[in-house]
Design a protein around this motif. Sequence first.
Motif, mmCIF file in Angstrom:
data_model
loop_
_atom_site.group_PDB
_atom_site.id
_atom_site.type_symbol
_atom_site.label_atom_id
_atom_site.label_comp_id
_atom_site.label_asym_id
_atom_site.label_seq_id
_atom_site.Cartn_x
_atom_site.Cartn_y
_atom_site.Cartn_z
ATOM 1 N N ASP A 256 16.386 -26.819 -64.609
ATOM 2 C CA ASP A 256 15.531 -25.677 -64.945
ATOM 3 C C ASP A 256 16.357 -24.556 -65.560
ATOM 4 O OD1 ASP A 256 12.879 -24.252 -64.718
ATOM 5 O OD2 ASP A 256 14.102 -22.914 -63.498
ATOM 6 N N PHE A 257 17.555 -24.341 -65.037
ATOM 7 C CA PHE A 257 18.440 -23.310 -65.584
ATOM 8 C C PHE A 257 18.862 -23.664 -67.009
ATOM 9 C CE2 PHE A 257 22.888 -22.109 -66.405
ATOM 10 C CZ PHE A 257 22.752 -20.733 -66.447
ATOM 11 N N LEU A 258 19.225 -24.917 -67.254
ATOM 12 C CA LEU A 258 19.660 -25.324 -68.593
ATOM 13 C C LEU A 258 18.520 -25.197 -69.611
ATOM 14 C CD1 LEU A 258 21.816 -28.468 -67.718
ATOM 15 C CD2 LEU A 258 22.641 -26.235 -68.484
ATOM 16 N N ARG A 259 17.302 -25.395 -69.155
ATOM 17 C CA ARG A 259 16.162 -25.326 -70.074
ATOM 18 C C ARG A 259 15.717 -23.892 -70.356
ATOM 19 N NH1 ARG A 259 13.561 -30.324 -66.761
ATOM 20 N NH2 ARG A 259 14.212 -32.014 -68.144
ATOM 21 N N THR A 260 15.907 -23.001 -69.390
ATOM 22 C CA THR A 260 15.383 -21.640 -69.533
ATOM 23 C C THR A 260 16.456 -20.566 -69.586
ATOM 24 O OG1 THR A 260 15.215 -21.294 -67.139
ATOM 25 C CG2 THR A 260 13.339 -22.338 -68.231
ATOM 26 N N LEU A 261 17.702 -20.921 -69.208
ATOM 27 C CA LEU A 261 18.803 -19.962 -69.081
ATOM 28 C C LEU A 261 18.433 -18.840 -68.115
ATOM 29 C CD1 LEU A 261 20.116 -19.705 -72.751
ATOM 30 C CD2 LEU A 261 20.915 -21.172 -70.905
ATOM 31 N N GLN A 262 17.673 -19.199 -67.089
ATOM 32 C CA GLN A 262 17.224 -18.231 -66.100
ATOM 33 C C GLN A 262 17.218 -18.878 -64.724
ATOM 34 O OE1 GLN A 262 13.541 -16.252 -67.057
ATOM 35 N NE2 GLN A 262 13.078 -15.834 -64.922
ATOM 36 N N VAL A 263 17.588 -18.097 -63.703
ATOM 37 C CA VAL A 263 17.516 -18.556 -62.326
ATOM 38 C C VAL A 263 16.252 -17.970 -61.708
ATOM 39 C CG1 VAL A 263 18.650 -18.647 -60.081
ATOM 40 C CG2 VAL A 263 20.028 -18.594 -62.152
ATOM 41 N N SER A 264 15.321 -18.837 -61.360
ATOM 42 C CA SER A 264 14.088 -18.419 -60.709
ATOM 43 C C SER A 264 13.795 -19.431 -59.613
ATOM 44 C CB SER A 264 12.932 -18.371 -61.722
ATOM 45 O OG SER A 264 11.747 -17.910 -61.118
ATOM 46 N N LEU A 265 13.984 -19.024 -58.366
ATOM 47 C CA LEU A 265 13.910 -19.944 -57.236
ATOM 48 C C LEU A 265 12.658 -19.688 -56.403
ATOM 49 C CD1 LEU A 265 17.663 -19.652 -56.174
ATOM 50 C CD2 LEU A 265 16.599 -21.495 -57.489
ATOM 51 N N PRO A 266 12.174 -20.706 -55.670
ATOM 52 C CA PRO A 266 10.998 -20.522 -54.809
ATOM 53 C C PRO A 266 11.250 -19.465 -53.739
ATOM 54 C CG PRO A 266 11.539 -22.860 -55.065
ATOM 55 C CD PRO A 266 12.680 -22.098 -55.639
ATOM 56 N N THR A 267 10.175 -18.875 -53.238
ATOM 57 C CA THR A 267 10.327 -17.821 -52.236
ATOM 58 C C THR A 267 10.919 -18.351 -50.937
ATOM 59 O OG1 THR A 267 8.028 -18.187 -51.545
ATOM 60 C CG2 THR A 267 8.439 -16.437 -53.152
ATOM 61 N N ASP A 268 10.755 -19.661 -50.672
ATOM 62 C CA ASP A 268 11.294 -20.224 -49.433
ATOM 63 C C ASP A 268 12.645 -20.896 -49.629
ATOM 64 O OD1 ASP A 268 10.372 -22.301 -50.978
ATOM 65 O OD2 ASP A 268 9.346 -23.359 -49.338
ATOM 66 N N PHE A 269 13.280 -20.685 -50.780
ATOM 67 C CA PHE A 269 14.582 -21.320 -51.040
ATOM 68 C C PHE A 269 15.667 -20.658 -50.207
ATOM 69 C CE2 PHE A 269 18.547 -21.957 -53.361
ATOM 70 C CZ PHE A 269 18.508 -23.316 -53.610
ATOM 71 N N SER A 270 16.592 -21.479 -49.658
ATOM 72 C CA SER A 270 17.658 -20.926 -48.810
ATOM 73 C C SER A 270 19.029 -21.530 -49.079
ATOM 74 C CB SER A 270 17.299 -21.123 -47.326
ATOM 75 O OG SER A 270 17.136 -22.503 -47.031
ATOM 76 N N ASP A 271 19.111 -22.591 -49.896
ATOM 77 C CA ASP A 271 20.394 -23.289 -50.098
ATOM 78 C C ASP A 271 21.214 -22.691 -51.240
ATOM 79 O OD1 ASP A 271 19.933 -25.048 -48.024
ATOM 80 O OD2 ASP A 271 18.947 -26.533 -49.292
ATOM 81 N N TYR A 272 21.445 -21.388 -51.189
ATOM 82 C CA TYR A 272 22.171 -20.722 -52.273
ATOM 83 C C TYR A 272 23.608 -21.232 -52.388
ATOM 84 C CZ TYR A 272 18.259 -17.447 -52.414
ATOM 85 O OH TYR A 272 17.008 -16.902 -52.536
#
Length: 276
Positions: A63-79
């Motif tokens: 997703d990052f390679l396609r959009t050049l943006q980091v946008s994660l789900p609200t319940d994401f925790s594995d940073y």
Amino acid sequence: MSSREVIVLSVGGVRFVTRASTLQQFPESRLARMVNDHDREFKLVNGEFFVDRDGALFSYIMDFLRTLQVSLPTDFSDYQRLQREAEFYGLYALADLLSQEHLLKPRLEILEVRFSLQEMQTFFRIFGSCSTTIEALAEQITVFTGQMSGQGWNSPLPSQKPLIPLPLERPSHHDMVFLCGTEYSAGDQFVARYVSIKPDNRKLINGTNVLGLLFDTLLKDGFRLINTRTVSSEEKVECYTFERMKRAAGLAIMVNQTPGSSGVAQARSSRVQKGK
């Protein structure tokens, strides 16, 4: 499209299909070297590149390679795990964005509605911890005013004069004030104020009806009611508190190809959205 332009990867048993150009966004990354056959650790098996890494986390890499943006789900925790995966693939721009974990985590947003019924008028004051939410809500709410005779003040809409939209009061970036109902003007004339909340097209004069429509609007926007209390029993002021988890503003990078850089991507962090 040639077979070389389409790349198939099996990452930890999860299959991904993408363009070669997507994997080559960052020429110095291991994924770009893999496409160019310069990284032998990625085995080509039956026409697919096999990667012994976490397939679920790789979906965020793609997703990052396609959009050049980091946008994660609200319940994401594995940073930290995702940052480690980014470092493995040589995507250091992504790893740098993930190190700004405090900017990527969702925030708890609070919104308070005060409702006061006084004779034939109802007063509303809405306060929000996020100014962008208040601005968006202010664009949805319109107050209309018009005059009517005393014998017709409780009719659905005044017929004597056209309704005129009024600007909402904005004491600060974080709150708004408006009212609906009628008030005595002169002679047998009354001034009526109606409230409309998009996308609903009705113009409501009854404060209880406006409050119900406002509640529906907030609930559809992801808020939930967490508290109801009486602020002042004498003045009949009720307070309703809502909350929701607000997705963090995405972080993006700008990739610049500079002369003499041999195709090395220059990364710069920037905020995609602004919120207070």
